[in-house]
Design an enzyme around this catalytic site. Structure first.
Site, PDB file in Angstrom:
ATOM      1  N   LYS A   1       0.917  -1.262  -0.144  1.00  0.00           N
ATOM      2  CA  LYS A   1       0.309   0.135   0.281  1.00  0.00           C
ATOM      3  C   LYS A   1       0.776   1.112   0.146  1.00  0.00           C
ATOM      4  O   LYS A   1       0.429   2.154   0.015  1.00  0.00           O
ATOM      5  CB  LYS A   1      -1.724   0.220   1.119  1.00  0.00           C
ATOM      6  CG  LYS A   1      -1.750  -1.116   0.566  1.00  0.00           C
ATOM      7  CD  LYS A   1      -2.182  -2.304   0.246  1.00  0.00           C
ATOM      8  CE  LYS A   1      -3.314  -1.302  -0.335  1.00  0.00           C
ATOM      9  NZ  LYS A   1      -3.509  -2.207  -2.282  1.00  0.00           N
TER      10      LYS A   1
ATOM     11  N   TRP B   1       5.218  -9.986  -9.243  1.00  0.00           N
ATOM     12  CA  TRP B   1       5.937  -9.986  -8.489  1.00  0.00           C
ATOM     13  C   TRP B   1       6.217 -11.408  -7.613  1.00  0.00           C
ATOM     14  O   TRP B   1       6.003 -12.872  -8.765  1.00  0.00           O
ATOM     15  CB  TRP B   1       4.601 -10.434  -7.177  1.00  0.00           C
ATOM     16  CG  TRP B   1       4.513  -9.075  -6.035  1.00  0.00           C
ATOM     17  CD1 TRP B   1       4.882  -8.147  -5.370  1.00  0.00           C
ATOM     18  CD2 TRP B   1       3.524  -8.539  -6.874  1.00  0.00           C
ATOM     19  NE1 TRP B   1       3.654  -7.270  -5.072  1.00  0.00           N
ATOM     20  CE2 TRP B   1       3.036  -7.040  -6.317  1.00  0.00           C
ATOM     21  CE3 TRP B   1       2.238  -8.474  -7.944  1.00  0.00           C
ATOM     22  CZ2 TRP B   1       2.072  -6.040  -6.598  1.00  0.00           C
ATOM     23  CZ3 TRP B   1       1.219  -7.191  -8.466  1.00  0.00           C
ATOM     24  CH2 TRP B   1       1.026  -7.042  -7.348  1.00  0.00           C
TER      25      TRP B   1
ATOM     26  N   HIS C   1       6.919  -7.465  -1.928  1.00  0.00           N
ATOM     27  CA  HIS C   1       6.900  -6.714  -0.980  1.00  0.00           C
ATOM     28  C   HIS C   1       7.860  -7.051   0.775  1.00  0.00           C
ATOM     29  O   HIS C   1       7.160  -6.995   1.513  1.00  0.00           O
ATOM     30  CB  HIS C   1       5.862  -6.969  -0.301  1.00  0.00           C
ATOM     31  CG  HIS C   1       4.502  -6.703  -1.134  1.00  0.00           C
ATOM     32  ND1 HIS C   1       4.352  -5.239  -1.119  1.00  0.00           N
ATOM     33  CD2 HIS C   1       3.640  -6.558  -1.745  1.00  0.00           C
ATOM     34  CE1 HIS C   1       3.583  -4.075  -2.032  1.00  0.00           C
ATOM     35  NE2 HIS C   1       2.527  -5.862  -2.421  1.00  0.00           N
TER      36      HIS C   1
ATOM     37  N   ARG D   1       6.085   5.049   2.281  1.00  0.00           N
ATOM     38  CA  ARG D   1       4.899   6.126   2.070  1.00  0.00           C
ATOM     39  C   ARG D   1       4.265   6.395   3.620  1.00  0.00           C
ATOM     40  O   ARG D   1       4.935   5.543   4.255  1.00  0.00           O
ATOM     41  CB  ARG D   1       3.862   5.848   1.531  1.00  0.00           C
ATOM     42  CG  ARG D   1       2.101   6.719   1.189  1.00  0.00           C
ATOM     43  CD  ARG D   1       1.371   5.364   0.921  1.00  0.00           C
ATOM     44  NE  ARG D   1      -0.066   6.199   0.982  1.00  0.00           N
ATOM     45  CZ  ARG D   1      -1.209   5.733   0.088  1.00  0.00           C
ATOM     46  NH1 ARG D   1      -1.251   4.893   0.080  1.00  0.00           N
ATOM     47  NH2 ARG D   1      -2.320   6.932   0.090  1.00  0.00           N
TER      48      ARG D   1
ATOM     49  N   SER E   1      -4.951   3.283   3.923  1.00  0.00           N
ATOM     50  CA  SER E   1      -4.533   2.038   2.302  1.00  0.00           C
ATOM     51  C   SER E   1      -5.132   0.674   2.549  1.00  0.00           C
ATOM     52  O   SER E   1      -5.934   0.133   2.391  1.00  0.00           O
ATOM     53  CB  SER E   1      -4.231   2.300   2.173  1.00  0.00           C
ATOM     54  OG  SER E   1      -4.375   1.786   0.314  1.00  0.00           O
TER      55      SER E   1
ATOM     56  N   PHE F   1      -3.077   9.851 -11.469  1.00  0.00           N
ATOM     57  CA  PHE F   1      -4.197   8.804 -10.865  1.00  0.00           C
ATOM     58  C   PHE F   1      -5.393   8.698 -11.400  1.00  0.00           C
ATOM     59  O   PHE F   1      -5.959   7.575 -11.456  1.00  0.00           O
ATOM     60  CB  PHE F   1      -4.151   9.335  -8.839  1.00  0.00           C
ATOM     61  CG  PHE F   1      -5.605   8.453  -8.387  1.00  0.00           C
ATOM     62  CD1 PHE F   1      -4.780   7.455  -7.465  1.00  0.00           C
ATOM     63  CD2 PHE F   1      -6.825   8.997  -8.224  1.00  0.00           C
ATOM     64  CE1 PHE F   1      -6.475   6.605  -6.971  1.00  0.00           C
ATOM     65  CE2 PHE F   1      -7.575   8.015  -7.532  1.00  0.00           C
ATOM     66  CZ  PHE F   1      -7.579   6.950  -7.465  1.00  0.00           C
TER      67      PHE F   1
ATOM     68  N   LYS G   1      -8.486   6.517  -3.305  1.00  0.00           N
ATOM     69  CA  LYS G   1      -8.415   7.708  -3.096  1.00  0.00           C
ATOM     70  C   LYS G   1      -6.984   7.841  -3.915  1.00  0.00           C
ATOM     71  O   LYS G   1      -6.984   9.828  -4.239  1.00  0.00           O
ATOM     72  CB  LYS G   1      -8.890   8.159  -1.436  1.00  0.00           C
ATOM     73  CG  LYS G   1      -9.844   8.373  -0.823  1.00  0.00           C
ATOM     74  CD  LYS G   1      -9.931   9.476   0.005  1.00  0.00           C
ATOM     75  CE  LYS G   1     -11.188   8.693   0.456  1.00  0.00           C
ATOM     76  NZ  LYS G   1     -10.769   9.502   1.914  1.00  0.00           N
TER      77      LYS G   1
HETATM   78  S1  PPS Z   1       0.096  -2.527  -3.244  1.00  0.00           S
HETATM   79  O1  PPS Z   1      -1.477  -3.684  -2.387  1.00  0.00           O
HETATM   80  O2  PPS Z   1       0.430  -2.950  -2.312  1.00  0.00           O
HETATM   81  O3  PPS Z   1       0.130  -3.454  -4.394  1.00  0.00           O
HETATM   82  O4  PPS Z   1      -0.545  -1.374  -2.918  1.00  0.00           O
HETATM   83  P1  PPS Z   1      -0.117   0.136  -3.803  1.00  0.00           P
HETATM   84  O5  PPS Z   1      -0.167  -0.256  -5.078  1.00  0.00           O
HETATM   85  O6  PPS Z   1       1.494  -0.289  -3.005  1.00  0.00           O
HETATM   86  O7  PPS Z   1      -1.263   1.024  -3.156  1.00  0.00           O
HETATM   87  C1  PPS Z   1      -1.870   1.006  -3.177  1.00  0.00           C
HETATM   88  C2  PPS Z   1      -2.523   2.538  -3.431  1.00  0.00           C
HETATM   89  O8  PPS Z   1      -1.746   3.396  -3.806  1.00  0.00           O
HETATM   90  C3  PPS Z   1      -2.510   4.427  -4.650  1.00  0.00           C
HETATM   91  N1  PPS Z   1      -2.254   4.593  -5.796  1.00  0.00           N
HETATM   92  C4  PPS Z   1      -1.847   5.938  -6.322  1.00  0.00           C
HETATM   93  N2  PPS Z   1      -1.789   7.267  -5.864  1.00  0.00           N
HETATM   94  C5  PPS Z   1      -1.368   7.704  -6.105  1.00  0.00           C
HETATM   95  N3  PPS Z   1      -1.714   7.729  -7.772  1.00  0.00           N
HETATM   96  C6  PPS Z   1      -1.155   6.416  -8.288  1.00  0.00           C
HETATM   97  N4  PPS Z   1      -1.351   7.120  -9.917  1.00  0.00           N
HETATM   98  C7  PPS Z   1      -1.205   5.769  -7.774  1.00  0.00           C
HETATM   99  N5  PPS Z   1      -1.905   4.122  -8.045  1.00  0.00           N
HETATM  100  C8  PPS Z   1      -2.447   3.995  -6.780  1.00  0.00           C
HETATM  101  C9  PPS Z   1      -3.874   4.038  -4.163  1.00  0.00           C
HETATM  102  O9  PPS Z   1      -4.614   4.497  -4.980  1.00  0.00           O
HETATM  103  C10 PPS Z   1      -3.499   2.752  -2.965  1.00  0.00           C
HETATM  104  O10 PPS Z   1      -3.747   4.082  -2.159  1.00  0.00           O
HETATM  105  P2  PPS Z   1      -4.794   4.764  -1.389  1.00  0.00           P
HETATM  106  O11 PPS Z   1      -5.539   5.607  -0.532  1.00  0.00           O
HETATM  107  O12 PPS Z   1      -5.449   3.818  -0.988  1.00  0.00           O
HETATM  108  O13 PPS Z   1      -6.402   5.357  -2.025  1.00  0.00           O
END
Ligand code: PPS
Length: 286
Positions: free
Chosen positions: A45, A78, A100, A122, A130, A221, A250
């Site tokens: 996340k 992965w 991970h 993060r 998240s 996003f 989000k």
């Molecule tokens: S995972 O399951 O570990 O693969 O998840 P991961 O991709 O690491 O994290 C998911 C969060 O990243 C946000 N996300 C983004 N944020 C901003 N811009 C872009 N382009 C983007 N792509 C993925 C995603 O929305 C998740 O965060 P949250 O806070 O839940 O929205």
């Protein structure tokens, strides 16, 4: 479902038994890296999917073919999840992988070959937020239960891939840091063009300003959310129920303020202060 039913303890951290059966873990232990492999390492996340979009675009010089036709888990698979359709040894160089794993979980070949790593961090309060939503929508995880319970599990590392603190500290204390680029989700949100440009320099892929701009635009996003190869929309609802919470939920900095009570945030800060007291790295969120 409980931790005992869904997770396996591997090298001291919880792993999903369904996604990471013993033969997959053994395969990863014996995996042979190539010097030109590129690894995206993250605590869950923290921006994995985002980087799975950026890195292939950088490496293709902005050509969107792979991000438009291959789901993120195929274009940047992965290492701890093997699929029958993808034979990693047959992938052409430069291969791109995600993991991970904490640094100390990486296999022998990793420390011998020293491929390039992009480690994305993060703010842990946003990671928690998240994760809380993700654990509520993905059927293969232990449901989060009440937020206060999940907060304790998260801070104690009783979640997938263990403790955020151990994860980040392990990668920050890595040996041979010259093959590791550290970047944060927050820096990417603040200036995506600059982040793409830094990533391309680290990967020794020279890109002109216009291409950097196009890549950054694709990876916003709102644009990634529309990409069916990156938004997990092809995953069946029984596995990920996006009516409960979207995978690309989000995509903002600071959503923890909407999630944690004042007392929870204070408790989180106290644990953070204690666990991170010896860390010299200057995080954007501190
Ligand atoms: S995972 O399951 O570990 O693969 O998840 P991961 O991709 O690491 O994290 C998911 C969060 O990243 C946000 N996300 C983004 N944020 C901003 N811009 C872009 N382009 C983007 N792509 C993925 C995603 O929305 C998740 O965060 P949250 O806070 O839940 O929205």
């Amino acid at each position: 479902m409980t931790e005992a039913e869904l997770y396996t303890l591997y090298k001291g951290v919880y792993m999903l038994s369904s996604l990471h059966p013993p033969d997959h873990l053994k395969y990863y232990e014996e995996f042979c890296f190539r010097p030109d492999d590129i690894i995206i390492a993250t605590y869950p996340k923290s921006g994995t999917t985002w980087m799975q979009e950026i890195v292939p675009l950088v490496m293709s010089g902005g050509d969107p073919a792979s991000v438009e036709t291959l789901p993120n888990w195929q274009r940047v698979p992965w290492l701890e999840v093997q699929s029958a359709e993808l034979i990693l040894e047959q992938m052409p160089s430069p291969r791109m992988f995600a993991t991970h794993y904490q640094y100390n979980m990486m296999p022998t070949s990793f420390s011998e070959v020293k491929p390039k790593v992009i480690y994305v961090m993060r703010n842990p309060k946003d990671v928690f937020t998240s994760a809380f939503h993700y654990y509520g929508m993905a059927s293969f995880t232990v449901p989060p239960g009440p937020q206060s319970d999940f907060l304790h599990k998260f801070l104690d590392g009783k979640v997938m891939f263990g403790s955020w603190f151990d994860h980040v500290k392990s990668w920050l204390n890595a040996e041979d840091k010259e093959h590791i680029m550290y970047i944060s989700y927050e820096e990417m949100k603040m200036d995506l063009k600059d982040s793409v440009s830094r990533i391309s320099q680290f990967l020794e892929k020279s890109l002109d300003t216009e291409v950097v701009g196009k890549i950054a635009n694709r990876c916003l996003f709102k644009n990634m959310k529309k990409n069916s190869m990156s938004n997990y929309s092809s995953v069946p609802r029984e596995i990920m129920d996006q009516t409960k919470s979207e995978f690309l939920r989000k995509g903002i900095v600071g959503d923890w303020k909407n999630q944690l009570s004042a007392a929870e945030a204070e408790y989180f800060n106290a644990v953070y202060k204690d666990k991170m007291k010896d860390v010299k790295y200057k995080f954007v969120w501190d």
